[in-house]
Motif scaffolding. Structure first.
Motif, PDB file in Angstrom:
ATOM      1  N   GLY A 104       0.796  -1.207   0.000  1.00 15.62           N
ATOM      2  CA  GLY A 104       0.000   0.000   0.000  1.00 15.62           C
ATOM      3  C   GLY A 104       0.832   1.260   0.000  1.00 15.62           C
ATOM      4  O   GLY A 104       0.295   2.347   0.188  1.00 15.62           O
ATOM      5  N   THR A 105       2.160   1.141  -0.205  1.00 12.54           N
ATOM      6  CA  THR A 105       3.039   2.301  -0.084  1.00 12.54           C
ATOM      7  C   THR A 105       3.923   2.438  -1.316  1.00 12.54           C
ATOM      8  O   THR A 105       4.760   1.576  -1.593  1.00 12.54           O
ATOM      9  N   LEU A 106       3.741   3.537  -2.050  1.00 15.75           N
ATOM     10  CA  LEU A 106       4.637   3.898  -3.142  1.00 15.75           C
ATOM     11  C   LEU A 106       5.457   5.094  -2.684  1.00 15.75           C
ATOM     12  O   LEU A 106       4.917   6.171  -2.421  1.00 15.75           O
ATOM     13  N   VAL A 107       6.764   4.908  -2.583  1.00 17.02           N
ATOM     14  CA  VAL A 107       7.661   5.976  -2.145  1.00 17.02           C
ATOM     15  C   VAL A 107       7.910   6.939  -3.300  1.00 17.02           C
ATOM     16  O   VAL A 107       8.207   6.517  -4.422  1.00 17.02           O
ATOM     17  N   LEU A 108       7.793   8.232  -3.006  1.00 20.51           N
ATOM     18  CA  LEU A 108       7.974   9.276  -4.008  1.00 20.51           C
ATOM     19  C   LEU A 108       9.228  10.093  -3.717  1.00 20.51           C
ATOM     20  O   LEU A 108       9.373  10.644  -2.626  1.00 20.51           O
ATOM     21  N   VAL A 109      10.112  10.163  -4.701  1.00 19.52           N
ATOM     22  CA  VAL A 109      11.241  11.087  -4.676  1.00 19.52           C
ATOM     23  C   VAL A 109      10.875  12.240  -5.609  1.00 19.52           C
ATOM     24  O   VAL A 109      10.655  12.026  -6.800  1.00 19.52           O
ATOM     25  N   SER A 110      10.803  13.443  -5.087  1.00 17.79           N
ATOM     26  CA  SER A 110      10.087  14.521  -5.764  1.00 17.79           C
ATOM     27  C   SER A 110      10.709  14.993  -7.064  1.00 17.79           C
ATOM     28  O   SER A 110      10.008  15.438  -7.978  1.00 17.79           O
ATOM     29  N   GLY A 111      12.036  14.918  -7.185  1.00 18.95           N
ATOM     30  CA  GLY A 111      12.721  15.457  -8.355  1.00 18.95           C
ATOM     31  C   GLY A 111      13.438  16.748  -8.006  1.00 18.95           C
ATOM     32  O   GLY A 111      13.067  17.457  -7.070  1.00 18.95           O
ATOM     33  N   GLY A 112      14.491  17.036  -8.772  1.00 20.55           N
ATOM     34  CA  GLY A 112      15.276  18.237  -8.530  1.00 20.55           C
ATOM     35  C   GLY A 112      14.860  19.392  -9.418  1.00 20.55           C
ATOM     36  O   GLY A 112      13.810  19.357 -10.074  1.00 20.55           O
ATOM     37  N   LEU A 113      15.684  20.409  -9.448  1.00 23.04           N
ATOM     38  CA  LEU A 113      15.403  21.587 -10.268  1.00 23.04           C
ATOM     39  C   LEU A 113      15.714  21.293 -11.740  1.00 23.04           C
ATOM     40  O   LEU A 113      16.774  20.744 -12.052  1.00 23.04           O
ATOM     41  N   PRO A 114      14.800  21.630 -12.634  1.00 26.67           N
ATOM     42  CA  PRO A 114      15.118  21.500 -14.060  1.00 26.67           C
ATOM     43  C   PRO A 114      16.323  22.376 -14.409  1.00 26.67           C
ATOM     44  O   PRO A 114      16.605  23.368 -13.734  1.00 26.67           O
ATOM     45  N   GLU A 115      17.019  22.009 -15.479  1.00 19.92           N
ATOM     46  CA  GLU A 115      18.207  22.753 -15.880  1.00 19.92           C
ATOM     47  C   GLU A 115      17.873  24.234 -16.101  1.00 19.92           C
ATOM     48  O   GLU A 115      16.908  24.568 -16.795  1.00 19.92           O
ATOM     49  N   GLY A 116      18.665  25.083 -15.474  1.00 19.47           N
ATOM     50  CA  GLY A 116      18.477  26.520 -15.610  1.00 19.47           C
ATOM     51  C   GLY A 116      17.436  27.115 -14.682  1.00 19.47           C
ATOM     52  O   GLY A 116      17.272  28.343 -14.635  1.00 19.47           O
ATOM     53  N   ASP A 117      16.728  26.288 -13.935  1.00 21.86           N
ATOM     54  CA  ASP A 117      15.656  26.749 -13.042  1.00 21.86           C
ATOM     55  C   ASP A 117      16.239  27.008 -11.654  1.00 21.86           C
ATOM     56  O   ASP A 117      16.963  26.171 -11.117  1.00 21.86           O
ATOM     57  N   ARG A 118      15.900  28.134 -11.060  1.00 24.54           N
ATOM     58  CA  ARG A 118      16.379  28.463  -9.713  1.00 24.54           C
ATOM     59  C   ARG A 118      15.230  28.710  -8.730  1.00 24.54           C
ATOM     60  O   ARG A 118      15.469  29.111  -7.591  1.00 24.54           O
ATOM     61  N   ASP A 119      14.013  28.442  -9.158  1.00 22.06           N
ATOM     62  CA  ASP A 119      12.848  28.709  -8.314  1.00 22.06           C
ATOM     63  C   ASP A 119      12.430  27.420  -7.611  1.00 22.06           C
ATOM     64  O   ASP A 119      11.576  26.670  -8.091  1.00 22.06           O
ATOM     65  N   ILE A 120      13.031  27.163  -6.455  1.00 21.62           N
ATOM     66  CA  ILE A 120      12.783  25.903  -5.761  1.00 21.62           C
ATOM     67  C   ILE A 120      11.374  25.852  -5.171  1.00 21.62           C
ATOM     68  O   ILE A 120      10.753  24.783  -5.107  1.00 21.62           O
ATOM     69  N   ALA A 121      10.835  26.998  -4.771  1.00 21.08           N
ATOM     70  CA  ALA A 121       9.473  27.021  -4.227  1.00 21.08           C
ATOM     71  C   ALA A 121       8.464  26.634  -5.307  1.00 21.08           C
ATOM     72  O   ALA A 121       7.520  25.870  -5.048  1.00 21.08           O
ATOM     73  N   ALA A 122       8.650  27.142  -6.522  1.00 16.42           N
ATOM     74  CA  ALA A 122       7.746  26.779  -7.615  1.00 16.42           C
ATOM     75  C   ALA A 122       7.879  25.301  -7.961  1.00 16.42           C
ATOM     76  O   ALA A 122       6.884  24.634  -8.287  1.00 16.42           O
ATOM     77  N   ALA A 123       9.093  24.779  -7.870  1.00 14.12           N
ATOM     78  CA  ALA A 123       9.287  23.352  -8.140  1.00 14.12           C
ATOM     79  C   ALA A 123       8.543  22.506  -7.112  1.00 14.12           C
ATOM     80  O   ALA A 123       7.919  21.495  -7.456  1.00 14.12           O
ATOM     81  N   ARG A 124       8.585  22.920  -5.843  1.00 10.57           N
ATOM     82  CA  ARG A 124       7.833  22.173  -4.817  1.00 10.57           C
ATOM     83  C   ARG A 124       6.333  22.248  -5.097  1.00 10.57           C
ATOM     84  O   ARG A 124       5.602  21.273  -4.849  1.00 10.57           O
ATOM     85  N   GLU A 125       5.876  23.371  -5.588  1.00 11.70           N
ATOM     86  CA  GLU A 125       4.448  23.491  -5.886  1.00 11.70           C
ATOM     87  C   GLU A 125       4.057  22.565  -7.035  1.00 11.70           C
ATOM     88  O   GLU A 125       2.957  22.000  -7.043  1.00 11.70           O
ATOM     89  N   ARG A 126       4.942  22.368  -7.999  1.00 11.00           N
ATOM     90  CA  ARG A 126       4.659  21.416  -9.081  1.00 11.00           C
ATOM     91  C   ARG A 126       4.587  19.994  -8.540  1.00 11.00           C
ATOM     92  O   ARG A 126       3.820  19.163  -9.045  1.00 11.00           O
ATOM     93  N   VAL A 127       5.386  19.707  -7.520  1.00 10.67           N
ATOM     94  CA  VAL A 127       5.294  18.397  -6.857  1.00 10.67           C
ATOM     95  C   VAL A 127       3.898  18.208  -6.266  1.00 10.67           C
ATOM     96  O   VAL A 127       3.257  17.173  -6.453  1.00 10.67           O
ATOM     97  N   ALA A 128       3.428  19.207  -5.549  1.00 10.85           N
ATOM     98  CA  ALA A 128       2.096  19.122  -4.941  1.00 10.85           C
ATOM     99  C   ALA A 128       1.016  18.964  -6.001  1.00 10.85           C
ATOM    100  O   ALA A 128       0.073  18.171  -5.832  1.00 10.85           O
ATOM    101  N   ASP A 129       1.133  19.694  -7.082  1.00  9.23           N
ATOM    102  CA  ASP A 129       0.141  19.598  -8.160  1.00  9.23           C
ATOM    103  C   ASP A 129       0.115  18.192  -8.755  1.00  9.23           C
ATOM    104  O   ASP A 129      -0.961  17.633  -9.029  1.00  9.23           O
ATOM    105  N   ALA A 130       1.281  17.623  -8.976  1.00  9.47           N
ATOM    106  CA  ALA A 130       1.349  16.281  -9.558  1.00  9.47           C
ATOM    107  C   ALA A 130       0.754  15.241  -8.619  1.00  9.47           C
ATOM    108  O   ALA A 130       0.020  14.336  -9.045  1.00  9.47           O
TER     109      ALA A 130
END
Length: 283
Positions: A104-130
């Motif tokens: 019943g458990t799928l472990v999620l590793v969220s992913g890092g910053l895309p190349e050239g991206d420096r907006d870590i808060a926006a990246a975390r928000e994309r994690v939540a959206d997904a």
């Protein structure tokens, strides 16, 4: 209890993650754990896919093994629409695999910053959206998504979620039985807020998985493959286990060690050592 019963009782919560014994095939892992009285394992997608998901599920069942987690889903941070769609498709496949394996458990590793991206808060928000996009699919299949925070050294390339608090900030947008968190000693031992995060996770019923490995210095194989055998490093493993227990967690204690020095050794010897170190440093 007899000494045999005592030994079995000691190992009742122990789960051996497949990566700890990467030198072993799935049948070798199943046979080795069963022979030692270990009843739980954590599995990884690539070797399971290679062996066959249904065959792997049958193999575990034949040896009386419970699959405590499947690693890994995630990698949600791409901003390109096509890449995000491909990530969601892959995660749906991972959910199906977890369901087929009976975990019943799928472990999620969220992913890092895309190349050239420096907006870590926006990246975390994309994690939540997904995760929000995947929750209904996972819930229909009885699979809980478990967000794993990784040590900050992985924030750029693997996981923009670095603390238990950050993981909980995302998880708490969803029902506890749908999205939880992973408490991994290797990734959290350094954080003086980890104890508060564990208590918060416990109050919300969010601890989906508890993993243990030690931190040794200097890192012998870099940031990814430098996990230490239990007791070889500086992590208070028993202290973490006590904290998750006090937070209400009653699940498995999954030993997940990425270390080429262990992989180069005899698998049966390593497994026996893991069991002994678990008794000595975690129980």
């Amino acid at each position: 209890m007899t000494s045999t019963q005592d030994a079995a009782h000691d190992l009742a919560r122990l789960s051996v993650n497949q990566e700890t014994l990467k030198q072993w095939s799935l049948p070798e892992l199943a046979e080795g754990c069963a022979a030692l009285g270990i009843t739980s394992v954590g599995l990884w997608r690539a070797p399971v896919q290679e062996y066959g998901v249904q065959r792997a599920a049958a193999l575990m069942g034949d040896h009386g093994l419970t699959v405590t987690s499947l690693c890994r889903g995630g990698f949600f941070t791409a901003s390109d629409p096509a890449e995000r769609a491909a990530s969601l498709d892959d995660n749906r496949a991972a959910i199906d695999e977890a369901a087929a394996l009976g975990t019943g458990t799928l472990v999620l590793v969220s992913g890092g910053l895309p190349e050239g991206d420096r907006d870590i808060a926006a990246a975390r928000e994309r994690v939540a959206d997904a995760i929000g996009a995947l929750v209904p699919y996972a819930a229909e299949r009885g699979v809980r998504l478990a967000i794993e925070p990784l040590h900050p050294m992985f924030a750029s390339d693997r996981c923009v979620v670095s603390t238990l608090g950050q993981a909980l900030d995302i998880a708490e947008r969803f029902a506890p039985d749908q999205v939880g968190v992973v408490v991994d000693t290797y990734h959290l031992w350094w954080d003086d807020r980890a104890d508060a995060g564990i208590a918060r996770a416990g109050e919300g019923g969010r601890i989906a998985c508890f993993q243990v490995a030690d931190w040794v210095t200097p890192l012998p194989e870099g940031v990814l493959l430098g996990r230490g055998q239990l007791g070889d490093g500086c992590v208070d493993l028993r202290g973490f286990r006590t904290q998750v227990d006090e937070a209400g967690y009653r699940g498995a204690v999954e030993v997940e060690i990425f270390n080429p020095a262990l992989w180069a050794r005899n698998g049966a010897e390593v497994l026996s050592e893991v069991a002994d170190r678990y008794r000595k440093h975690v129980l």
